[in-house]
Design a protein around this motif. Structure first.
Motif, PDB file in Angstrom:
ATOM      1  N   CYS A   1     -64.116 -28.708  23.862  1.00 61.48           N
ATOM      2  CA  CYS A   1     -63.405 -27.899  22.861  1.00 61.48           C
ATOM      3  C   CYS A   1     -63.503 -26.401  23.173  1.00 61.48           C
ATOM      4  N   PRO A   2     -62.372 -25.737  23.384  1.00 62.86           N
ATOM      5  CA  PRO A   2     -62.432 -24.307  23.699  1.00 62.86           C
ATOM      6  C   PRO A   2     -62.966 -23.459  22.548  1.00 62.86           C
ATOM      7  N   TRP A   3     -62.761 -23.931  21.309  1.00 60.34           N
ATOM      8  CA  TRP A   3     -63.269 -23.155  20.157  1.00 60.34           C
ATOM      9  C   TRP A   3     -64.785 -23.244  20.116  1.00 60.34           C
TER      10      TRP A   3
ATOM     11  N   ARG B   1     -66.680 -20.999  22.489  1.00 61.90           N
ATOM     12  CA  ARG B   1     -66.973 -19.613  22.067  1.00 61.90           C
ATOM     13  C   ARG B   1     -68.433 -19.478  21.616  1.00 61.90           C
TER      14      ARG B   1
ATOM     15  N   LEU C   1     -65.259 -36.582  19.091  1.00 60.99           N
ATOM     16  CA  LEU C   1     -64.002 -36.236  18.409  1.00 60.99           C
ATOM     17  C   LEU C   1     -62.964 -37.352  18.527  1.00 60.99           C
TER      18      LEU C   1
ATOM     19  N   ARG D   1     -65.074 -38.540  11.859  1.00 71.05           N
ATOM     20  CA  ARG D   1     -66.372 -37.897  11.705  1.00 71.05           C
ATOM     21  C   ARG D   1     -67.252 -38.717  10.760  1.00 71.05           C
TER      22      ARG D   1
ATOM     23  N   GLY E   1     -64.553 -31.171   9.257  1.00 75.61           N
ATOM     24  CA  GLY E   1     -64.731 -32.132  10.344  1.00 75.61           C
ATOM     25  C   GLY E   1     -64.542 -31.553  11.736  1.00 75.61           C
ATOM     26  N   LEU E   2     -64.430 -30.232  11.826  1.00 75.06           N
ATOM     27  CA  LEU E   2     -64.173 -29.606  13.127  1.00 75.06           C
ATOM     28  C   LEU E   2     -65.468 -29.139  13.792  1.00 75.06           C
ATOM     29  N   VAL E   3     -65.406 -28.971  15.106  1.00 70.19           N
ATOM     30  CA  VAL E   3     -66.464 -28.259  15.816  1.00 70.19           C
ATOM     31  C   VAL E   3     -65.879 -26.915  16.256  1.00 70.19           C
ATOM     32  N   PRO E   4     -66.708 -25.883  16.349  1.00 66.81           N
ATOM     33  CA  PRO E   4     -68.159 -25.880  16.225  1.00 66.81           C
ATOM     34  C   PRO E   4     -68.620 -25.609  14.793  1.00 66.81           C
TER      35      PRO E   4
ATOM     36  N   GLU F   1     -66.433 -22.509  11.745  1.00 66.82           N
ATOM     37  CA  GLU F   1     -65.303 -21.736  12.292  1.00 66.82           C
ATOM     38  C   GLU F   1     -65.802 -20.858  13.447  1.00 66.82           C
ATOM     39  N   SER F   2     -65.232 -21.097  14.620  1.00 64.74           N
ATOM     40  CA  SER F   2     -65.778 -20.484  15.831  1.00 64.74           C
ATOM     41  C   SER F   2     -65.860 -18.958  15.794  1.00 64.74           C
TER      42      SER F   2
HETATM   43  N1  LIG Z   1     -60.252 -22.978  13.743  1.00 65.00           N
HETATM   44  C1  LIG Z   1     -61.294 -23.851  14.247  1.00 65.00           C
HETATM   45  C2  LIG Z   1     -60.679 -24.809  15.243  1.00 65.00           C
HETATM   46  C3  LIG Z   1     -61.698 -25.766  15.790  1.00 65.00           C
HETATM   47  C4  LIG Z   1     -61.033 -27.022  16.341  1.00 65.00           C
HETATM   48  O1  LIG Z   1     -59.803 -27.176  16.300  1.00 65.00           O
HETATM   49  N2  LIG Z   1     -61.862 -27.914  16.887  1.00 65.00           N
HETATM   50  C5  LIG Z   1     -61.314 -29.175  17.340  1.00 65.00           C
HETATM   51  C6  LIG Z   1     -61.775 -29.529  18.732  1.00 65.00           C
HETATM   52  S1  LIG Z   1     -61.206 -28.378  19.936  1.00 65.00           S
HETATM   53  C7  LIG Z   1     -61.817 -30.277  16.432  1.00 65.00           C
HETATM   54  O2  LIG Z   1     -62.932 -30.235  15.957  1.00 65.00           O
HETATM   55  N3  LIG Z   1     -60.990 -31.279  16.227  1.00 65.00           N
HETATM   56  C8  LIG Z   1     -61.333 -32.428  15.476  1.00 65.00           C
HETATM   57  C9  LIG Z   1     -60.213 -32.991  14.681  1.00 65.00           C
HETATM   58  O3  LIG Z   1     -59.160 -32.324  14.580  1.00 65.00           O
HETATM   59  O4  LIG Z   1     -60.396 -34.067  14.149  1.00 65.00           O
HETATM   60  C10 LIG Z   1     -62.371 -23.006  14.903  1.00 65.00           C
HETATM   61  O5  LIG Z   1     -62.018 -21.967  15.471  1.00 65.00           O
HETATM   62  O6  LIG Z   1     -63.550 -23.370  14.830  1.00 65.00           O
END
Ligand SMILES: N[C@@H](CCC(=O)N[C@@H](CS)C(=O)NCC(=O)O)C(=O)O
Length: 235
Positions: free
Chosen positions: A16-18, A21, A40, A44, A55-58, A69-70
């Motif tokens: 994950c690029p976010w 960071r 992913l 989750r 449910g997002l990383v990081p 939120e990254s």
């Molecule tokens: N705006 C979020 C975006 C993070 C994001 O999109 N992470 C993706 C992986 S790159 C994720 O966790 N996706 C899981 C999903 O959508 O279920 C941030 O900057 O942290």
């Protein structure tokens, strides 16, 4: 007396690029941390949704406080542990440098980066070529002028700044994915010809150990190819 070392757990996924960071920021700050890789590809767990209901990383847990939120994670770490990444706002010139970094990052993400994954997932070569032009034009117009004093990092810094911690994962992908056939190679030569400041800066960013640290180029390329094939099969 030195400040006690914080206890940090980073919830992440190395694809994950976010999330990347947060890794760059932690590496630059030389903060030790434990990581938990979040799968992913499956829903989750209830446990992770308690950490981050989106449910997002990081996400990070730092001494029991959860931050998600990254950009917020990286910004919090840079503020909490003042360093070369970001001056404190009341240092001489600090507020101005912070504004310059914020504007650069905002410009990169609002004017340029949205086109990046569109190129990767373009359905035809013509579509990809038009998007490459759109990407390079936006770099030339919006980003190139902001890198005139990079030395080699943002705003004359000889070390990575928060500007690179936030944009680095995408710059690294931009410069490495063409050789895997995931972006037209012309994007690199067009940028070198039309955006020399950006190209020089990008080269050093993409080689920096804090940026390359968790990046498994072969794995990212293979994963991206698999996603493209899946999308094509379903359309
Ligand atoms: N705006 C979020 C975006 C993070 C994001 O999109 N992470 C993706 C992986 S790159 C994720 O966790 N996706 C899981 C999903 O959508 O279920 C941030 O900057 O942290």
């Amino acid at each position: 007396m030195a400040a006690p070392t914080p206890k940090i757990k980073l919830y992440t996924n190395h694809g994950c690029p976010w999330a990347h960071r947060a890794h760059i920021t932690l590496a630059e700050l030389q903060l030790p941390y434990e990581e938990e890789i979040i799968d992913l590809t499956t829903p989750r767990t209830a446990e992770y949704l308690k950490v981050n209901p989106r449910g997002l990383v990081p996400s990070i847990d730092i001494d029991g406080e959860i931050i998600t939120e990254s950009a917020v994670v990286a910004g919090y770490l840079a503020d909490a542990f003042p360093s070369h990444l970001l001056p404190v706002s009341n240092a001489p010139g600090g507020a101005l440098t912070r504004a310059r970094i914020a504007f650069f990052v905002d410009t990169f993400f609002t004017k340029v980066n949205g086109t990046f994954f569109k190129i990767v997932f373009a359905k035809t070569d013509d579509e990809a070529a038009a998007l490459v032009k759109e990407y390079v034009d936006a770099i030339v117009k919006e980003v190139e002028p902001l890198l005139g004093n990079a030395a080699p990092f943002f705003n004359g810094s000889d070390k990575l700044t928060l500007a690179e911690a936030l944009t680095g994962p995408f710059v690294l992908r931009l410069l490495t994915l063409p050789k895997h056939g995931l972006l037209p190679e012309s994007i690199i030569s067009d940028l070198a010809a039309r955006a020399p400041n950006f190209s020089r800066w990008g080269e050093v960013v993409a080689k920096h150990p804090s940026v390359t640290g968790i990046y498994d180029e072969e794995k990212i390329a293979a994963g991206t190819k698999a996603r493209i094939e899946k999308l094509r099969a379903s359309s």
